[in-house]
Write a protein that holds these residues in place. Sequence first.
Motif, PDB file in Angstrom:
ATOM      1  N   LEU A  32       0.810  -1.213   0.000  1.00  0.00           N
ATOM      2  CA  LEU A  32       0.000   0.000   0.000  1.00  0.00           C
ATOM      3  C   LEU A  32       0.849   1.271   0.000  1.00  0.00           C
ATOM      4  CD1 LEU A  32      -2.788  -1.030   2.536  1.00  0.00           C
ATOM      5  CD2 LEU A  32      -3.055  -0.677   0.065  1.00  0.00           C
ATOM      6  N   GLY A  33       2.153   1.120   0.114  1.00  0.00           N
ATOM      7  CA  GLY A  33       3.039   2.280   0.089  1.00  0.00           C
ATOM      8  C   GLY A  33       3.305   2.905   1.439  1.00  0.00           C
ATOM      9  N   VAL A  34       3.016   2.176   2.498  1.00  0.00           N
ATOM     10  CA  VAL A  34       3.286   2.692   3.846  1.00  0.00           C
ATOM     11  C   VAL A  34       4.797   2.674   4.054  1.00  0.00           C
ATOM     12  CG1 VAL A  34       2.963   2.293   6.307  1.00  0.00           C
ATOM     13  CG2 VAL A  34       1.068   1.912   4.719  1.00  0.00           C
ATOM     14  N   ASP A  35       5.359   3.864   4.260  1.00  0.00           N
ATOM     15  CA  ASP A  35       6.804   3.982   4.421  1.00  0.00           C
ATOM     16  C   ASP A  35       7.116   5.293   5.144  1.00  0.00           C
ATOM     17  OD1 ASP A  35       9.455   3.283   4.226  1.00  0.00           O
ATOM     18  OD2 ASP A  35       9.610   3.577   2.066  1.00  0.00           O
ATOM     19  N   GLY A  54       8.105   8.960   5.931  1.00  0.00           N
ATOM     20  CA  GLY A  54       7.972  10.190   5.163  1.00  0.00           C
ATOM     21  C   GLY A  54       6.615  10.380   4.514  1.00  0.00           C
ATOM     22  N   VAL A  55       5.805   9.332   4.459  1.00  0.00           N
ATOM     23  CA  VAL A  55       4.484   9.418   3.839  1.00  0.00           C
ATOM     24  C   VAL A  55       3.521  10.126   4.793  1.00  0.00           C
ATOM     25  CG1 VAL A  55       2.548   8.053   2.952  1.00  0.00           C
ATOM     26  CG2 VAL A  55       4.890   7.330   2.491  1.00  0.00           C
ATOM     27  N   SER A  56       2.679  11.002   4.241  1.00  0.00           N
ATOM     28  CA  SER A  56       1.707  11.706   5.082  1.00  0.00           C
ATOM     29  C   SER A  56       0.600  10.753   5.521  1.00  0.00           C
ATOM     30  CB  SER A  56       1.102  12.887   4.326  1.00  0.00           C
ATOM     31  OG  SER A  56       0.393  12.449   3.195  1.00  0.00           O
ATOM     32  N   VAL A  57       0.061  11.012   6.705  1.00  0.00           N
ATOM     33  CA  VAL A  57      -0.983  10.157   7.270  1.00  0.00           C
ATOM     34  C   VAL A  57      -1.945  11.028   8.078  1.00  0.00           C
ATOM     35  CG1 VAL A  57       0.354   9.598   9.335  1.00  0.00           C
ATOM     36  CG2 VAL A  57      -1.389   8.031   8.571  1.00  0.00           C
ATOM     37  N   GLU A  58      -3.222  10.654   8.043  1.00  0.00           N
ATOM     38  CA  GLU A  58      -4.245  11.342   8.832  1.00  0.00           C
ATOM     39  C   GLU A  58      -5.223  10.308   9.353  1.00  0.00           C
ATOM     40  OE1 GLU A  58      -7.705  14.782   8.435  1.00  0.00           O
ATOM     41  OE2 GLU A  58      -6.640  14.113   6.649  1.00  0.00           O
ATOM     42  N   GLY A  92     -15.280   2.988  19.432  1.00  0.00           N
ATOM     43  CA  GLY A  92     -13.860   3.323  19.451  1.00  0.00           C
ATOM     44  C   GLY A  92     -12.939   2.144  19.225  1.00  0.00           C
ATOM     45  N   ILE A  93     -13.479   1.114  18.603  1.00  0.00           N
ATOM     46  CA  ILE A  93     -12.699  -0.104  18.350  1.00  0.00           C
ATOM     47  C   ILE A  93     -12.443  -0.206  16.844  1.00  0.00           C
ATOM     48  CG2 ILE A  93     -12.664  -2.610  18.727  1.00  0.00           C
ATOM     49  CD1 ILE A  93     -14.691  -2.193  20.939  1.00  0.00           C
ATOM     50  N   ASP A  94     -11.744  -1.243  16.439  1.00  0.00           N
ATOM     51  CA  ASP A  94     -11.409  -1.484  15.034  1.00  0.00           C
ATOM     52  C   ASP A  94     -12.640  -1.408  14.145  1.00  0.00           C
ATOM     53  OD1 ASP A  94      -8.803  -1.930  15.788  1.00  0.00           O
ATOM     54  OD2 ASP A  94      -8.968  -4.101  15.748  1.00  0.00           O
ATOM     55  N   PRO A  95     -12.422  -1.041  12.881  1.00  0.00           N
ATOM     56  CA  PRO A  95     -11.166  -0.609  12.264  1.00  0.00           C
ATOM     57  C   PRO A  95     -10.937   0.883  12.438  1.00  0.00           C
ATOM     58  CG  PRO A  95     -12.846  -0.729  10.581  1.00  0.00           C
ATOM     59  CD  PRO A  95     -13.492  -1.169  11.884  1.00  0.00           C
ATOM     60  N   ILE A  96      -9.725   1.293  12.107  1.00  0.00           N
ATOM     61  CA  ILE A  96      -9.370   2.703  12.095  1.00  0.00           C
ATOM     62  C   ILE A  96      -9.230   3.100  10.625  1.00  0.00           C
ATOM     63  CG2 ILE A  96      -7.603   4.400  12.690  1.00  0.00           C
ATOM     64  CD1 ILE A  96      -6.809   2.550  15.023  1.00  0.00           C
ATOM     65  N   ALA A  97      -9.949   4.121  10.212  1.00  0.00           N
ATOM     66  CA  ALA A  97      -9.825   4.623   8.838  1.00  0.00           C
ATOM     67  C   ALA A  97      -8.762   5.711   8.824  1.00  0.00           C
ATOM     68  CB  ALA A  97     -11.155   5.169   8.343  1.00  0.00           C
ATOM     69  N   CYS A  98      -7.806   5.569   7.918  1.00  0.00           N
ATOM     70  CA  CYS A  98      -6.699   6.517   7.816  1.00  0.00           C
ATOM     71  C   CYS A  98      -6.476   6.887   6.365  1.00  0.00           C
ATOM     72  CB  CYS A  98      -5.408   5.884   8.332  1.00  0.00           C
ATOM     73  SG  CYS A  98      -5.489   5.361  10.030  1.00  0.00           S
ATOM     74  N   ARG A  99      -6.068   8.118   6.160  1.00  0.00           N
ATOM     75  CA  ARG A  99      -5.599   8.535   4.845  1.00  0.00           C
ATOM     76  C   ARG A  99      -4.090   8.397   4.889  1.00  0.00           C
ATOM     77  NH1 ARG A  99      -8.157  13.118   4.135  1.00  0.00           N
ATOM     78  NH2 ARG A  99      -9.802  12.038   3.028  1.00  0.00           N
ATOM     79  N   ILE A 100      -3.574   7.555   4.015  1.00  0.00           N
ATOM     80  CA  ILE A 100      -2.135   7.342   3.913  1.00  0.00           C
ATOM     81  C   ILE A 100      -1.732   7.735   2.508  1.00  0.00           C
ATOM     82  CG2 ILE A 100      -0.258   5.662   4.020  1.00  0.00           C
ATOM     83  CD1 ILE A 100      -1.907   4.120   6.077  1.00  0.00           C
ATOM     84  N   MET A 148      -4.491   7.608  -0.412  1.00  0.00           N
ATOM     85  CA  MET A 148      -5.455   6.517  -0.235  1.00  0.00           C
ATOM     86  C   MET A 148      -6.110   6.574   1.136  1.00  0.00           C
ATOM     87  SD  MET A 148      -3.249   3.305  -1.605  1.00  0.00           S
ATOM     88  CE  MET A 148      -1.996   3.633  -0.396  1.00  0.00           C
ATOM     89  N   THR A 149      -7.325   6.086   1.206  1.00  0.00           N
ATOM     90  CA  THR A 149      -7.977   5.875   2.495  1.00  0.00           C
ATOM     91  C   THR A 149      -8.001   4.371   2.732  1.00  0.00           C
ATOM     92  OG1 THR A 149      -9.336   7.850   2.214  1.00  0.00           O
ATOM     93  CG2 THR A 149     -10.070   6.235   3.841  1.00  0.00           C
ATOM     94  N   VAL A 150      -7.445   3.944   3.859  1.00  0.00           N
ATOM     95  CA  VAL A 150      -7.351   2.521   4.163  1.00  0.00           C
ATOM     96  C   VAL A 150      -7.870   2.260   5.573  1.00  0.00           C
ATOM     97  CG1 VAL A 150      -5.393   2.128   2.626  1.00  0.00           C
ATOM     98  CG2 VAL A 150      -4.974   2.695   4.982  1.00  0.00           C
TER      99      VAL A 150
END
Length: 88
Positions: free
Chosen positions: A40-43, A45-49, A57-65, A68-70
């Motif tokens: 997915l390109g997680v490395d 220096g990559v921006s994340v939100e 408040g449990i899984d899953p957590i939606a993040c913009r990496i 992409m939103t994953v």
Amino acid sequence: MEDDVARTTLDKLPLKTSGAIVGIDWDQLSERDARRLRELGVDEGVSVEKLHKGPFGIDPIACRIGRMTVALRSAQAAAILVGPQLSR
């Protein structure tokens, strides 16, 4: 994420807060999860939100990496260290 905010893991990052990936504990992840995140390109220096959390408040957590939103499990997010967004 503001510059005065300390580094934290993605699972503990407040909602609607952005930053940059500053480290990943690949050993904390299963081989399958690590491979998926790399694909997915997680490395570093990559921006994340952190966008949303699942019910109660449990899984899953939606993040913009990057662009992409994953969806990630808390255990996966706990292996990702986030720091201040680097200015370009």
